[in-house]
Design an enzyme around this catalytic site. Structure first.
Site, PDB file in Angstrom:
ATOM      1  N   TYR A   1       0.829  -1.204   0.000  1.00  0.00           N
ATOM      2  CA  TYR A   1       0.000   0.000   0.000  1.00  0.00           C
ATOM      3  C   TYR A   1       0.869   1.262   0.000  1.00  0.00           C
ATOM      4  O   TYR A   1       1.538   1.567   0.989  1.00  0.00           O
ATOM      5  CB  TYR A   1      -0.931   0.024   1.206  1.00  0.00           C
ATOM      6  CG  TYR A   1      -1.833  -1.181   1.346  1.00  0.00           C
ATOM      7  CD1 TYR A   1      -2.122  -2.001   0.252  1.00  0.00           C
ATOM      8  CD2 TYR A   1      -2.408  -1.508   2.573  1.00  0.00           C
ATOM      9  CE1 TYR A   1      -2.953  -3.098   0.388  1.00  0.00           C
ATOM     10  CE2 TYR A   1      -3.240  -2.597   2.711  1.00  0.00           C
ATOM     11  CZ  TYR A   1      -3.502  -3.400   1.616  1.00  0.00           C
ATOM     12  OH  TYR A   1      -4.323  -4.490   1.751  1.00  0.00           O
TER      13      TYR A   1
ATOM     14  N   HIS B   1       0.555 -11.769   1.208  1.00  0.00           N
ATOM     15  CA  HIS B   1      -0.449 -10.980   0.495  1.00  0.00           C
ATOM     16  C   HIS B   1      -0.958 -11.738  -0.735  1.00  0.00           C
ATOM     17  O   HIS B   1      -2.138 -11.662  -1.085  1.00  0.00           O
ATOM     18  CB  HIS B   1       0.170  -9.639   0.085  1.00  0.00           C
ATOM     19  CG  HIS B   1      -0.820  -8.552  -0.103  1.00  0.00           C
ATOM     20  ND1 HIS B   1      -0.482  -7.219  -0.042  1.00  0.00           N
ATOM     21  CD2 HIS B   1      -2.147  -8.562  -0.351  1.00  0.00           C
ATOM     22  CE1 HIS B   1      -1.552  -6.471  -0.247  1.00  0.00           C
ATOM     23  NE2 HIS B   1      -2.572  -7.261  -0.441  1.00  0.00           N
TER      24      HIS B   1
ATOM     25  N   ARG C   1     -16.217  -2.388  -2.624  1.00  0.00           N
ATOM     26  CA  ARG C   1     -15.447  -1.243  -3.126  1.00  0.00           C
ATOM     27  C   ARG C   1     -16.334  -0.021  -3.330  1.00  0.00           C
ATOM     28  O   ARG C   1     -16.169   0.743  -4.276  1.00  0.00           O
ATOM     29  CB  ARG C   1     -14.697  -1.624  -4.404  1.00  0.00           C
ATOM     30  CG  ARG C   1     -13.775  -2.832  -4.221  1.00  0.00           C
ATOM     31  CD  ARG C   1     -12.962  -3.149  -5.456  1.00  0.00           C
ATOM     32  NE  ARG C   1     -12.237  -4.406  -5.309  1.00  0.00           N
ATOM     33  CZ  ARG C   1     -11.055  -4.559  -4.733  1.00  0.00           C
ATOM     34  NH1 ARG C   1     -10.450  -3.513  -4.223  1.00  0.00           N
ATOM     35  NH2 ARG C   1     -10.472  -5.746  -4.654  1.00  0.00           N
TER      36      ARG C   1
ATOM     37  N   LEU D   1     -21.874  -1.154  -2.820  1.00  0.00           N
ATOM     38  CA  LEU D   1     -23.008  -1.474  -1.959  1.00  0.00           C
ATOM     39  C   LEU D   1     -23.377  -0.342  -1.005  1.00  0.00           C
ATOM     40  O   LEU D   1     -24.303  -0.488  -0.211  1.00  0.00           O
ATOM     41  CB  LEU D   1     -22.731  -2.755  -1.175  1.00  0.00           C
ATOM     42  CG  LEU D   1     -22.712  -4.047  -1.997  1.00  0.00           C
ATOM     43  CD1 LEU D   1     -22.332  -5.240  -1.123  1.00  0.00           C
ATOM     44  CD2 LEU D   1     -24.078  -4.288  -2.659  1.00  0.00           C
TER      45      LEU D   1
END
Length: 329
Positions: A55, A121, A204, A207
């Site tokens: 990240y 990961h 993402r 929803l």
């Protein structure tokens, strides 16, 4: 907030995925804003913070490490290896020597002498899973990590890894619109006493009802390349979204809360980690832990949104080839 077990720790049921504070969804917030959100999460009771070497190519670990330093011993800190940035390029490398180096770099960035939960990961398919997990098991022996996790793996791979060293958690995308975990790995986790950590639990953002025009995504937003946010899939998926919104209104909750409450209802070894850059959304997400859904509502949700009603694969073909998760026929 209700608690659930992950590894040897008891943590509040909803944690915080820290990725979008540094990565993936366009321009991230500045350090001051991101730090304020991390501190607010702690104040609201979050104790499970999830980051990764990937990240921001290390930037997120640096951010999280500095932000949680005042209360490091009160939180359950998770990070990930085997998928990192090398000279600006994302690389999957599960060789033992790489994992050892990445861990030492992570400990420095996180300003800690141990990471409570350290995931692969991605499984590097060029390296036997037993070799990668073996390297992490030695890190457990050395006290550098408390427990081992895997991300986006199949039940078969989980069992192979677990035979080398107990796997405390599997982290995979899981939500109403991504049900792959229900094929096999969710049950395998239950059998092996492995926690299941659900990332992207509100699809993402889809929803939540906030995504109305994918063309408006920032240039570096990873959703631009995801088929479900492209036509004809995006319009197809919007067809059931209004009914989902109506269900949320009936339950007197937000769409995000309904998504998270559904996940919490699946089983007590499931722990969602929604991410956000908004304190208002953070507060909304955490309040989902107080919602109990009836069997009738859960049944309606399962019928409305599932692998047969959702249009499009979750990843583009190249990314799909990198993961090991089971796929529906």
């Amino acid at each position: 907030m209700q608690t659930r077990r992950i590894g040897n720790a008891e943590v509040p049921a909803i944690g915080l995925g820290c990725m979008n504070l540094s990565h993936a969804y366009g321009t991230p917030p500045d350090t001051e804003t991101a730090t304020a959100l991390l501190h607010k999460a702690f104040d609201l009771g979050v104790r499970h913070f999830d980051t990764a070497a990937l990240y921001g190519f290390g930037a997120n670990e640096t951010l999280v490490g500095e932000a949680i330093k005042p209360f490091r011993q009160q939180v359950h800190l998770a990070s990930k290896c085997a998928m990192t940035g090398v000279e600006g390029v994302r690389v999957i490398d599960g060789r033992p020597e790489t994992l050892t180096r990445t861990l030492d770099e992570a400990l420095t960035r996180l300003q800690t002498d141990h990471i409570d939960l350290y995931y692969l990961h991605r499984w590097d398919k060029n390296v036997p899973i037993e070799d990668s997990v073996g390297a992490l098991s030695r890190a457990v022996e050395d006290g550098k990590i408390g427990a081992i996790g895997l991300s986006e793996v199949s039940a078969a791979t989980l069992r192979k890894a677990h035979a080398v060293h107990p796997i405390a958690a599997v982290q995979t995308e899981y939500s109403l619109w991504t049900r792959n975990a229900e094929i096999a790995v969710l049950q395998a986790c239950k059998e092996l006493d492995t926690s299941f950590v659900a990332f992207s639990p509100v699809a993402r953002g889809f929803l939540t009802g906030a995504v109305t025009d994918p063309a408006a995504f920032a240039a570096k937003d990873i959703r631009r390349n995801m088929p479900r946010f492209q036509e004809p899939h995006f319009s197809s998926n919007q067809r059931w979204l209004n009914e989902f919104a109506d269900l949320a209104k009936t339950e007197n909750c937000s769409m995000a809360q309904l998504s998270l409450a559904w996940l919490l209802s699946r089983d007590d070894h499931v722990l969602p980690i929604p991410g956000t850059t908004s304190i208002a959304h953070l507060e909304d997400n955490l309040a989902a832990a107080e919602i109990t859904l009836s069997a009738e509502v859960i049944g309606k949700l399962d019928e409305l949104i599932n692998q047969t009603t959702v249009s499009g694969p979750r990843y583009p073909e190249a990314t799909q080839a990198e993961i090991d998760t089971e796929e529906f026929a």
